[in-house]
Design a protein around this motif. Structure first.
Motif, mmCIF file in Angstrom:
data_model
loop_
_atom_site.group_PDB
_atom_site.id
_atom_site.type_symbol
_atom_site.label_atom_id
_atom_site.label_comp_id
_atom_site.label_asym_id
_atom_site.label_seq_id
_atom_site.Cartn_x
_atom_site.Cartn_y
_atom_site.Cartn_z
ATOM 1 N N LEU A 122 0.833 -1.211 0.000
ATOM 2 C CA LEU A 122 0.000 0.000 0.000
ATOM 3 C C LEU A 122 0.863 1.255 0.000
ATOM 4 O O LEU A 122 0.624 2.190 -0.756
ATOM 5 C CB LEU A 122 -0.933 0.004 1.213
ATOM 6 C CG LEU A 122 -2.153 -0.900 1.137
ATOM 7 C CD1 LEU A 122 -2.831 -0.997 2.497
ATOM 8 C CD2 LEU A 122 -3.127 -0.389 0.099
ATOM 9 N N TRP A 123 1.885 1.294 0.872
ATOM 10 C CA TRP A 123 2.740 2.476 0.991
ATOM 11 C C TRP A 123 3.537 2.729 -0.279
ATOM 12 O O TRP A 123 3.726 3.865 -0.690
ATOM 13 C CB TRP A 123 3.707 2.333 2.160
ATOM 14 C CG TRP A 123 3.037 2.269 3.496
ATOM 15 C CD1 TRP A 123 1.842 2.842 3.856
ATOM 16 C CD2 TRP A 123 3.497 1.580 4.650
ATOM 17 N NE1 TRP A 123 1.539 2.541 5.160
ATOM 18 C CE2 TRP A 123 2.544 1.774 5.676
ATOM 19 C CE3 TRP A 123 4.622 0.814 4.925
ATOM 20 C CZ2 TRP A 123 2.689 1.240 6.941
ATOM 21 C CZ3 TRP A 123 4.763 0.285 6.199
ATOM 22 C CH2 TRP A 123 3.810 0.493 7.187
ATOM 23 N N LEU A 124 4.026 1.643 -0.913
ATOM 24 C CA LEU A 124 4.844 1.786 -2.113
ATOM 25 C C LEU A 124 4.024 1.765 -3.401
ATOM 26 O O LEU A 124 4.584 1.831 -4.485
ATOM 27 C CB LEU A 124 5.906 0.677 -2.156
ATOM 28 C CG LEU A 124 6.909 0.678 -1.006
ATOM 29 C CD1 LEU A 124 7.850 -0.515 -1.124
ATOM 30 C CD2 LEU A 124 7.680 1.980 -0.954
ATOM 31 N N ASN A 125 2.701 1.637 -3.252
ATOM 32 C CA ASN A 125 1.785 1.585 -4.388
ATOM 33 C C ASN A 125 2.178 0.488 -5.377
ATOM 34 O O ASN A 125 2.207 0.696 -6.580
ATOM 35 C CB ASN A 125 1.724 2.954 -5.077
ATOM 36 C CG ASN A 125 0.472 3.087 -5.913
ATOM 37 O OD1 ASN A 125 -0.505 2.383 -5.700
ATOM 38 N ND2 ASN A 125 0.506 3.991 -6.869
ATOM 39 N N ARG A 126 2.470 -0.689 -4.841
ATOM 40 C CA ARG A 126 2.849 -1.843 -5.661
ATOM 41 C C ARG A 126 1.678 -2.788 -5.806
ATOM 42 O O ARG A 126 0.836 -2.903 -4.922
ATOM 43 C CB ARG A 126 4.006 -2.596 -5.015
ATOM 44 C CG ARG A 126 5.298 -1.855 -5.080
ATOM 45 C CD ARG A 126 6.422 -2.760 -4.667
ATOM 46 N NE ARG A 126 7.674 -2.037 -4.764
ATOM 47 C CZ ARG A 126 8.797 -2.468 -4.270
ATOM 48 N NH1 ARG A 126 8.851 -3.623 -3.632
ATOM 49 N NH2 ARG A 126 9.891 -1.763 -4.407
ATOM 50 N N GLU A 127 1.667 -3.481 -6.905
ATOM 51 C CA GLU A 127 0.623 -4.474 -7.132
ATOM 52 C C GLU A 127 0.982 -5.756 -6.411
ATOM 53 O O GLU A 127 2.140 -6.167 -6.384
ATOM 54 C CB GLU A 127 0.466 -4.761 -8.623
ATOM 55 C CG GLU A 127 -0.650 -5.740 -8.908
ATOM 56 C CD GLU A 127 -0.850 -5.973 -10.391
ATOM 57 O OE1 GLU A 127 -0.696 -7.123 -10.807
ATOM 58 O OE2 GLU A 127 -1.148 -5.007 -11.095
ATOM 59 N N GLY A 128 -0.016 -6.390 -5.823
ATOM 60 C CA GLY A 128 0.196 -7.648 -5.122
ATOM 61 C C GLY A 128 -0.896 -8.641 -5.446
ATOM 62 O O GLY A 128 -1.714 -8.437 -6.366
ATOM 63 N N ARG A 129 -0.912 -9.714 -4.710
ATOM 64 C CA ARG A 129 -1.902 -10.773 -4.912
ATOM 65 C C ARG A 129 -3.323 -10.235 -4.782
ATOM 66 O O ARG A 129 -4.208 -10.581 -5.562
ATOM 67 C CB ARG A 129 -1.642 -11.864 -3.872
ATOM 68 C CG ARG A 129 -2.619 -12.993 -3.884
ATOM 69 C CD ARG A 129 -2.190 -14.076 -2.879
ATOM 70 N NE ARG A 129 -3.181 -15.117 -2.802
ATOM 71 C CZ ARG A 129 -3.938 -15.354 -1.746
ATOM 72 N NH1 ARG A 129 -3.799 -14.627 -0.652
ATOM 73 N NH2 ARG A 129 -4.824 -16.324 -1.752
ATOM 74 N N ALA A 130 -3.553 -9.351 -3.800
ATOM 75 C CA ALA A 130 -4.895 -8.796 -3.584
ATOM 76 C C ALA A 130 -5.362 -8.000 -4.801
ATOM 77 O O ALA A 130 -6.537 -8.051 -5.168
ATOM 78 C CB ALA A 130 -4.908 -7.921 -2.339
ATOM 79 N N ASP A 131 -4.455 -7.263 -5.435
ATOM 80 C CA ASP A 131 -4.823 -6.491 -6.628
ATOM 81 C C ASP A 131 -5.212 -7.410 -7.787
ATOM 82 O O ASP A 131 -6.177 -7.138 -8.509
ATOM 83 C CB ASP A 131 -3.656 -5.597 -7.055
ATOM 84 C CG ASP A 131 -3.336 -4.550 -6.021
ATOM 85 O OD1 ASP A 131 -4.209 -3.710 -5.732
ATOM 86 O OD2 ASP A 131 -2.209 -4.570 -5.491
ATOM 87 N N ARG A 132 -4.463 -8.485 -7.956
ATOM 88 C CA ARG A 132 -4.762 -9.427 -9.045
ATOM 89 C C ARG A 132 -6.108 -10.122 -8.820
ATOM 90 O O ARG A 132 -6.899 -10.288 -9.751
ATOM 91 C CB ARG A 132 -3.635 -10.442 -9.181
ATOM 92 C CG ARG A 132 -2.336 -9.821 -9.687
ATOM 93 C CD ARG A 132 -1.279 -10.865 -9.989
ATOM 94 N NE ARG A 132 -0.858 -11.609 -8.818
ATOM 95 C CZ ARG A 132 0.095 -11.226 -7.971
ATOM 96 N NH1 ARG A 132 0.712 -10.082 -8.166
ATOM 97 N NH2 ARG A 132 0.426 -11.971 -6.942
ATOM 98 N N ILE A 133 -6.394 -10.505 -7.583
ATOM 99 C CA ILE A 133 -7.667 -11.153 -7.280
ATOM 100 C C ILE A 133 -8.819 -10.168 -7.419
ATOM 101 O O ILE A 133 -9.887 -10.503 -7.946
ATOM 102 C CB ILE A 133 -7.622 -11.789 -5.880
ATOM 103 C CG1 ILE A 133 -6.647 -12.968 -5.902
ATOM 104 C CG2 ILE A 133 -9.004 -12.227 -5.420
ATOM 105 C CD1 ILE A 133 -6.346 -13.563 -4.556
ATOM 106 N N ALA A 134 -8.601 -8.910 -6.964
ATOM 107 C CA ALA A 134 -9.639 -7.883 -7.114
ATOM 108 C C ALA A 134 -9.968 -7.676 -8.591
ATOM 109 O O ALA A 134 -11.136 -7.516 -8.963
ATOM 110 C CB ALA A 134 -9.184 -6.577 -6.478
ATOM 111 N N GLU A 135 -8.951 -7.694 -9.445
ATOM 112 C CA GLU A 135 -9.188 -7.532 -10.878
ATOM 113 C C GLU A 135 -9.972 -8.713 -11.446
ATOM 114 O O GLU A 135 -10.863 -8.526 -12.284
ATOM 115 C CB GLU A 135 -7.855 -7.361 -11.626
ATOM 116 C CG GLU A 135 -8.012 -7.075 -13.086
ATOM 117 C CD GLU A 135 -8.876 -5.849 -13.383
ATOM 118 O OE1 GLU A 135 -9.596 -5.877 -14.411
ATOM 119 O OE2 GLU A 135 -8.851 -4.869 -12.608
#
Length: 153
Positions: A122-135
């Motif tokens: 969140l702090w570094l504005n990086r994509e993670g597993r949660a972002d991929r699943i949300a997509e």
């Protein structure tokens, strides 16, 4: 009720740690019961009550939560209850450190605890597993006719 075609759970590290702690708790409980039977004393009654509660809490917190996706609904299985959300009612899916926040038409937002975005991501504005699943959930909701908002920047 349709069987989930995709299911996401807590990370492997969290689930493994919880399973190990539960195993130690169960072994301690067996030892306490054996000592209680052998000595015929009630000195371990507190442990007999506390440890099973702790083991159940660990199971509820780390091994039970999951998010399931079917062709018509999203199934959010959290610590103590399960929520079902129709895909066509989803307005937004936002990854957060508390889980995936599902904004639903006509009711309060739901949170899926099984998939969380790390604070560092969140702090570094990086994509993670949660972002991929949300997509993936956004795409399924769009396919189901939902007016899903674009992914957060």
């Amino acid at each position: 009720m349709e069987t989930p075609r995709i299911t996401w759970r807590m990370g492997v590290a969290a689930r493994t740690l919880a399973a190990l702690v539960m195993l130690v708790g169960i072994l301690l409980e067996i030892g306490f019961v054996a000592a209680l039977v052998e000595e015929r004393e009630l000195g371990f009654v507190g442990a007999l009550l506390v440890l099973p509660c702790f083991v159940v809490w660990l199971w509820c917190a780390f091994l039970r939560p999951s998010i399931g996706l079917t062709s018509t609904e999203l199934v959010l299985r959290n610590k103590y209850r399960t929520e079902r959300v129709e895909l066509r009612t989803i307005q937004a899916v936002v990854p957060s450190s508390g889980g995936l926040v599902i904004v639903v038409d006509g009711r309060p937002a739901c949170t899926g605890w099984a998939v969380q975005k790390s604070n560092l991501a969140l702090w570094l504005n990086r994509e993670g597993r949660a972002d991929r699943i949300a997509e993936q959930i956004r795409q399924a909701a769009l396919a189901g006719g939902a007016p899903v908002a674009p992914a957060p920047e």
